[in-house]
Design a protein around this motif. Structure first.
Motif, PDB file in Angstrom:
ATOM      1  N   GLN A  36      -1.118   5.925  -1.916  1.00 16.19           N
ATOM      2  CA  GLN A  36      -1.719   4.915  -2.962  1.00 16.19           C
ATOM      3  C   GLN A  36      -2.866   5.592  -3.738  1.00 16.19           C
ATOM      4  OE1 GLN A  36      -3.885   1.657  -0.744  1.00 16.19           O
ATOM      5  NE2 GLN A  36      -3.177   0.109  -2.299  1.00 16.19           N
ATOM      6  N   PHE A  37      -2.773   5.364  -5.000  1.00 18.48           N
ATOM      7  CA  PHE A  37      -3.615   5.957  -5.841  1.00 18.48           C
ATOM      8  C   PHE A  37      -5.016   5.270  -6.206  1.00 18.48           C
ATOM      9  CE2 PHE A  37       0.469   7.997  -6.553  1.00 18.48           C
ATOM     10  CZ  PHE A  37       0.302   9.266  -6.780  1.00 18.48           C
ATOM     11  N   LYS A  38      -4.988   4.114  -6.388  1.00 14.97           N
ATOM     12  CA  LYS A  38      -6.332   3.311  -6.371  1.00 14.97           C
ATOM     13  C   LYS A  38      -6.416   2.245  -5.482  1.00 14.97           C
ATOM     14  CE  LYS A  38      -6.355   4.216 -11.136  1.00 14.97           C
ATOM     15  NZ  LYS A  38      -6.711   3.475 -12.708  1.00 14.97           N
ATOM     16  N   ALA A  39      -7.824   1.849  -5.021  1.00 15.74           N
ATOM     17  CA  ALA A  39      -7.597   0.977  -3.931  1.00 15.74           C
ATOM     18  C   ALA A  39      -7.228  -0.791  -4.394  1.00 15.74           C
ATOM     19  CB  ALA A  39      -9.103   0.671  -3.776  1.00 15.74           C
ATOM     20  N   GLY A  40      -6.273  -1.194  -3.592  1.00 14.82           N
ATOM     21  CA  GLY A  40      -5.500  -2.311  -4.076  1.00 14.82           C
ATOM     22  C   GLY A  40      -4.101  -2.190  -5.013  1.00 14.82           C
ATOM     23  N   GLY A  41      -4.120  -0.747  -5.575  1.00 20.57           N
ATOM     24  CA  GLY A  41      -2.991  -0.646  -6.318  1.00 20.57           C
ATOM     25  C   GLY A  41      -1.666  -0.056  -5.687  1.00 20.57           C
ATOM     26  N   PRO A  42      -0.630  -0.150  -6.358  1.00 22.00           N
ATOM     27  CA  PRO A  42       0.651   0.144  -5.479  1.00 22.00           C
ATOM     28  C   PRO A  42       0.570   1.161  -4.717  1.00 22.00           C
ATOM     29  CG  PRO A  42       1.049   0.448  -7.951  1.00 22.00           C
ATOM     30  CD  PRO A  42      -0.594   0.051  -7.793  1.00 22.00           C
ATOM     31  N   VAL A  43       1.547   1.265  -3.913  1.00 18.11           N
ATOM     32  CA  VAL A  43       1.919   2.402  -3.011  1.00 18.11           C
ATOM     33  C   VAL A  43       3.206   2.945  -3.303  1.00 18.11           C
ATOM     34  CG1 VAL A  43       2.632   3.071  -0.473  1.00 18.11           C
ATOM     35  CG2 VAL A  43       0.734   1.425  -0.748  1.00 18.11           C
ATOM     36  N   TYR A  44       3.297   4.335  -3.411  1.00 20.43           N
ATOM     37  CA  TYR A  44       4.716   4.961  -4.003  1.00 20.43           C
ATOM     38  C   TYR A  44       5.107   5.495  -2.569  1.00 20.43           C
ATOM     39  CZ  TYR A  44       3.572   4.045  -8.827  1.00 20.43           C
ATOM     40  OH  TYR A  44       3.143   3.513  -9.830  1.00 20.43           O
ATOM     41  N   HIS A  45       6.473   5.252  -2.397  1.00 15.89           N
ATOM     42  CA  HIS A  45       7.220   5.893  -1.197  1.00 15.89           C
ATOM     43  C   HIS A  45       8.017   7.003  -1.778  1.00 15.89           C
ATOM     44  CE1 HIS A  45       7.097   2.287   1.865  1.00 15.89           C
ATOM     45  NE2 HIS A  45       5.934   2.687   1.623  1.00 15.89           N
ATOM     46  N   PHE A  46       7.847   8.136  -1.118  1.00 16.82           N
ATOM     47  CA  PHE A  46       8.515   9.634  -1.246  1.00 16.82           C
ATOM     48  C   PHE A  46       9.356   9.679  -0.363  1.00 16.82           C
ATOM     49  CE2 PHE A  46       4.946   9.466  -4.066  1.00 16.82           C
ATOM     50  CZ  PHE A  46       5.217   9.833  -5.143  1.00 16.82           C
ATOM     51  N   ASP A  47      11.012   9.932  -0.599  1.00 16.45           N
ATOM     52  CA  ASP A  47      11.787  10.045   0.337  1.00 16.45           C
ATOM     53  C   ASP A  47      12.163  11.403   0.639  1.00 16.45           C
ATOM     54  OD1 ASP A  47      13.765   8.868   2.016  1.00 16.45           O
ATOM     55  OD2 ASP A  47      15.496   8.960   0.435  1.00 16.45           O
ATOM     56  N   ARG A  72       4.724  15.739  -6.113  1.00 12.95           N
ATOM     57  CA  ARG A  72       5.084  14.880  -7.332  1.00 12.95           C
ATOM     58  C   ARG A  72       6.222  15.694  -8.142  1.00 12.95           C
ATOM     59  NH1 ARG A  72       1.086  13.381 -12.361  1.00 12.95           N
ATOM     60  NH2 ARG A  72       2.546  12.046 -13.542  1.00 12.95           N
ATOM     61  N   GLY A  73       7.219  14.676  -8.294  1.00 14.16           N
ATOM     62  CA  GLY A  73       8.365  15.485  -9.273  1.00 14.16           C
ATOM     63  C   GLY A  73       9.507  16.066  -8.274  1.00 14.16           C
ATOM     64  N   LYS A  74       9.077  16.239  -6.998  1.00 13.92           N
ATOM     65  CA  LYS A  74      10.027  16.951  -6.412  1.00 13.92           C
ATOM     66  C   LYS A  74      10.921  16.152  -5.353  1.00 13.92           C
ATOM     67  CE  LYS A  74       7.257  21.223  -6.530  1.00 13.92           C
ATOM     68  NZ  LYS A  74       6.663  20.884  -7.701  1.00 13.92           N
ATOM     69  N   PHE A  75      10.465  14.802  -5.204  1.00 11.13           N
ATOM     70  CA  PHE A  75      11.281  13.984  -4.415  1.00 11.13           C
ATOM     71  C   PHE A  75      11.471  12.596  -4.813  1.00 11.13           C
ATOM     72  CE2 PHE A  75       8.452  16.832  -1.564  1.00 11.13           C
ATOM     73  CZ  PHE A  75       9.462  16.985  -0.487  1.00 11.13           C
ATOM     74  N   GLU A  76      12.431  11.951  -4.720  1.00  8.28           N
ATOM     75  CA  GLU A  76      12.814  10.755  -5.114  1.00  8.28           C
ATOM     76  C   GLU A  76      11.819   9.775  -4.606  1.00  8.28           C
ATOM     77  OE1 GLU A  76      16.655   8.886  -4.679  1.00  8.28           O
ATOM     78  OE2 GLU A  76      17.320  10.768  -4.439  1.00  8.28           O
ATOM     79  N   HIS A  77      11.335   8.749  -5.490  1.00  5.09           N
ATOM     80  CA  HIS A  77      10.384   7.918  -5.144  1.00  5.09           C
ATOM     81  C   HIS A  77      10.607   6.514  -5.471  1.00  5.09           C
ATOM     82  CE1 HIS A  77       9.269   9.245  -9.055  1.00  5.09           C
ATOM     83  NE2 HIS A  77       8.284   7.931  -9.138  1.00  5.09           N
ATOM     84  N   ALA A  78       9.907   5.436  -5.242  1.00  7.32           N
ATOM     85  CA  ALA A  78       9.786   4.142  -5.501  1.00  7.32           C
ATOM     86  C   ALA A  78       8.390   3.547  -5.544  1.00  7.32           C
ATOM     87  CB  ALA A  78      10.893   3.451  -4.671  1.00  7.32           C
ATOM     88  N   LYS A  79       7.935   2.732  -6.448  1.00 11.00           N
ATOM     89  CA  LYS A  79       6.886   1.706  -6.354  1.00 11.00           C
ATOM     90  C   LYS A  79       7.047   0.757  -5.611  1.00 11.00           C
ATOM     91  CE  LYS A  79       3.865  -0.499  -9.529  1.00 11.00           C
ATOM     92  NZ  LYS A  79       3.652  -0.860 -11.115  1.00 11.00           N
ATOM     93  N   ILE A  80       6.194   0.831  -4.562  1.00 13.24           N
ATOM     94  CA  ILE A  80       6.118  -0.291  -3.608  1.00 13.24           C
ATOM     95  C   ILE A  80       4.781  -1.214  -3.758  1.00 13.24           C
ATOM     96  CG2 ILE A  80       6.133  -1.080  -1.173  1.00 13.24           C
ATOM     97  CD1 ILE A  80       8.382   0.572  -1.794  1.00 13.24           C
ATOM     98  N   ASP A  81       4.874  -2.533  -3.990  1.00 11.33           N
ATOM     99  CA  ASP A  81       3.756  -3.263  -4.319  1.00 11.33           C
ATOM    100  C   ASP A  81       2.969  -3.318  -3.133  1.00 11.33           C
ATOM    101  OD1 ASP A  81       4.478  -3.962  -6.914  1.00 11.33           O
ATOM    102  OD2 ASP A  81       5.440  -5.616  -6.502  1.00 11.33           O
ATOM    103  N   ALA A  82       1.530  -3.233  -3.219  1.00  9.16           N
ATOM    104  CA  ALA A  82       0.751  -3.321  -2.045  1.00  9.16           C
ATOM    105  C   ALA A  82      -0.692  -4.081  -2.509  1.00  9.16           C
ATOM    106  CB  ALA A  82       0.243  -2.019  -1.540  1.00  9.16           C
TER     107      ALA A  82
END
Length: 90
Positions: A36-47, A72-82
């Motif tokens: 999670q990059f910012k407090a209350g912001g979205p979470v990104y999952h890296f597979d 960053r840029g080395k794994f598939e990822h998805a934005k997950i709402d949080a």
């Protein structure tokens, strides 16, 4: 990104001292890293993140720098709402 990884509810641990990352979590069974990059912001999952790389990440001097250089840029990822910060999850 697998459907399983997209549905994970990873518990986030605060990235103490980081100016760019708020929290991180890991699911060993699916090798999914959540950040999670910012407090209350979205979470990104890296597979497909290996356990040893996650261990290096958690022990790094700079969470943000390690993320930029090794993840960053080395794994598939998805934005997950949080809507919660790591402190609210604990």
């Amino acid at each position: 990104m697998t459907e399983t990884a997209k549905k994970l509810d990873l518990k986030l641990t605060p990235c103490t001292g980081s100016s760019s990352l708020c929290g991180h979590g890991y699911d060993q069974a699916t090798k999914t890293l959540g950040v999670q990059f910012k407090a209350g912001g979205p979470v990104y999952h890296f597979d497909g993140v290996p356990q040893d790389l996650y261990d290096e990440f958690t022990n790094s001097k700079s969470f943000g720098r390690f993320f930029q250089e090794r993840i960053r840029g080395k794994f598939e990822h998805a934005k997950i709402d949080a809507a919660k910060t790591p402190e609210e999850v604990q």
